[in-house]
Design a protein around this motif. Sequence first.
Motif, PDB file in Angstrom:
ATOM      1  N   TYR A 192       0.760  -1.299   0.041  1.00  0.00           N
ATOM      2  CA  TYR A 192      -0.015  -0.062  -0.128  1.00  0.00           C
ATOM      3  C   TYR A 192       0.734   1.253  -0.043  1.00  0.00           C
ATOM      4  O   TYR A 192       0.714   2.322  -0.597  1.00  0.00           O
ATOM      5  N   ARG A 193       1.987   1.252   0.556  1.00  0.00           N
ATOM      6  CA  ARG A 193       2.819   2.453   0.661  1.00  0.00           C
ATOM      7  C   ARG A 193       4.144   2.267   0.092  1.00  0.00           C
ATOM      8  O   ARG A 193       5.095   3.028   0.392  1.00  0.00           O
ATOM      9  N   PRO A 201      -4.716   3.796  -6.678  1.00  0.00           N
ATOM     10  CA  PRO A 201      -5.567   3.080  -5.402  1.00  0.00           C
ATOM     11  C   PRO A 201      -6.751   2.386  -6.101  1.00  0.00           C
ATOM     12  O   PRO A 201      -7.481   2.959  -7.039  1.00  0.00           O
ATOM     13  N   ALA A 206      -4.219  -3.772  -1.380  1.00  0.00           N
ATOM     14  CA  ALA A 206      -3.136  -3.270  -2.205  1.00  0.00           C
ATOM     15  C   ALA A 206      -2.365  -4.644  -2.788  1.00  0.00           C
ATOM     16  O   ALA A 206      -1.833  -4.211  -3.999  1.00  0.00           O
ATOM     17  N   GLY A 383      -8.413   3.531   3.021  1.00  0.00           N
ATOM     18  CA  GLY A 383      -7.461   3.676   2.063  1.00  0.00           C
ATOM     19  C   GLY A 383      -7.027   2.131   1.470  1.00  0.00           C
ATOM     20  O   GLY A 383      -6.988   2.090   0.439  1.00  0.00           O
ATOM     21  N   ASP A 384      -6.864   1.246   2.595  1.00  0.00           N
ATOM     22  CA  ASP A 384      -6.568  -0.136   2.254  1.00  0.00           C
ATOM     23  C   ASP A 384      -7.306  -0.933   3.434  1.00  0.00           C
ATOM     24  O   ASP A 384      -7.668  -0.449   4.412  1.00  0.00           O
ATOM     25  N   VAL A 397      -7.180   7.074   5.877  1.00  0.00           N
ATOM     26  CA  VAL A 397      -6.441   7.984   5.368  1.00  0.00           C
ATOM     27  C   VAL A 397      -7.122   9.414   4.956  1.00  0.00           C
ATOM     28  O   VAL A 397      -8.359   9.464   5.116  1.00  0.00           O
ATOM     29  N   ARG A 400      -8.092   9.331  -0.108  1.00  0.00           N
ATOM     30  CA  ARG A 400      -7.850   7.903  -0.608  1.00  0.00           C
ATOM     31  C   ARG A 400      -6.839   7.964  -1.961  1.00  0.00           C
ATOM     32  O   ARG A 400      -6.143   7.155  -2.194  1.00  0.00           O
ATOM     33  N   ARG A 403      -3.362   8.531  -1.067  1.00  0.00           N
ATOM     34  CA  ARG A 403      -3.120   7.569   0.155  1.00  0.00           C
ATOM     35  C   ARG A 403      -2.303   8.418   1.061  1.00  0.00           C
ATOM     36  O   ARG A 403      -1.743   8.045   2.144  1.00  0.00           O
TER      37      ARG A 403
END
Length: 464
Positions: A192-193, A201, A206, A383-384, A397, A400, A403
């Motif tokens: 995700y990051r 996204p 993710a 966000g995830d 988050v 979105r 992120r």
Amino acid sequence: MTSEEIIHLDRRNLWHPFTPNSLWLDPSFTPISIASGEGPWLISTDGKRYLDGNSSIWTNLHGHRHPKINQAIRHQLDQIAHSSFLGLTHEPAVRLAEELLRYVQPAREETPGLRRVFFSDDGSTAMEAGLKMILQSFAQSGQNQRTQFLSPDGAYHGDTVGAMSLGHRDSFHRHFRPVLFPTKKVMAPSCYRCPYNRAKPENADARSYRKCNFECATLAEESIHQAGDRLAAWVLEPRVQGAAGMVMHPHGYAARTSAAARKVGARVLFDEVLTGFGRIGSPLACHAENTLPDVLALAKGLTGGYLPLAATLATEEIFQSFGGDPSRTFFHGHSYTANPLGCAAASASLDLLQSPSEIIQQKRLIQNLTTLATSFWTHRHVGDVRQEGAILAIELVADRTSRSPFSSEKRVGARVCQTAREFGLITRPVGDVLVLLPPYCTHPDELEKMVSALHQAIARELGP
Ligand SMILES: Cc1ncc(COP(=O)(O)O)c(C=O)c1O
């Protein structure tokens, strides 16, 4: 005592772990005093019922007051509560070690692997023992130069000085950096990051839509290769880095990086304090990755979440390197090593884990969690949503699309979880990552209640 009396005395005399004093002592905040438990429920001193949404900090497997575990502890209590494990032994420890080795490695007679169990008290001490075993074993095998440890960013292995040194959670460890021994880190395998993930996204985990070349594994392999014959161990929470924010790894990461560590002659040290005992859907994360480590730390769920007990498992090769001259002894241990009550509880828990009805219950829980997880995408600040077995993480988050996280001063995750208590759910976030990690006995209706409480709390704090 009444709830008020307990809270009054608590605030006067006690000091709570990982708890800002200013918040705990704030008169506008009312702590909950827990009086009893029943399955996935916690019951407060003033009679309110709450669902235990994080299994009492990731420990409880089968629910509270399980008759089989209670009975095993009571039975042992009628024999003896504790005797030293220094130069003595006892049946509960011997029995548990045998069962544990079989649980970790069902076909152990045919294959080399983990063969020795060293007991301690909790996750931190299991890791502390593991890292000391590895260092001393290399020193006694003519490889004194192997003193480096490598682990992913955000790693958390506990709060003793050695375990902290292996970790990379600056907010927890920064005051102690001057006395921690130096260790190296690689980027966390957090899809995700991840700066290498080119995917935009989507409303999905993710990991499932990542666009990358598995750079996280390649970079870790390179660092391992660079460390070469100075590397003592590659240290990993396989599949899920809990305190890093329930960072869930792309599958295969643990297997690839462990193979790289083996290639340079280093040990693989897995911390399955969180992921052990079915939490990710297989008995252990190392089974899911088809990779047995050289040293394995287990705690939290070992006793089903009933008593503090931990185990560090090691290969026969490591054990044998402590043989010969008595100066090669492993000078490490604790007063309560192999506590018989803890061992009895752990044996009962392992028995339950492998019973057909519990296996069905656990599978049902995981499936229901998967179905309910999708509902969280209705919130614009989610966000995830990621899931590994019976662990669900919902990352909040500020935006979105980009992120971008909320500023940490807003304590959004903590506020949402505080509000969730009003809707009958107790859980604890990791930063702004909400966590649902229920006991396996949680009934589908109870799981729906947990999810609904989180929805209501998110809506209250962040809008619909
Ligand atoms: C992966 C991992 N390792 C070690 C620990 C430390 O365990 P304990 O709190 O029992 O010392 C934790 C605690 O959360 C953990 O999640």
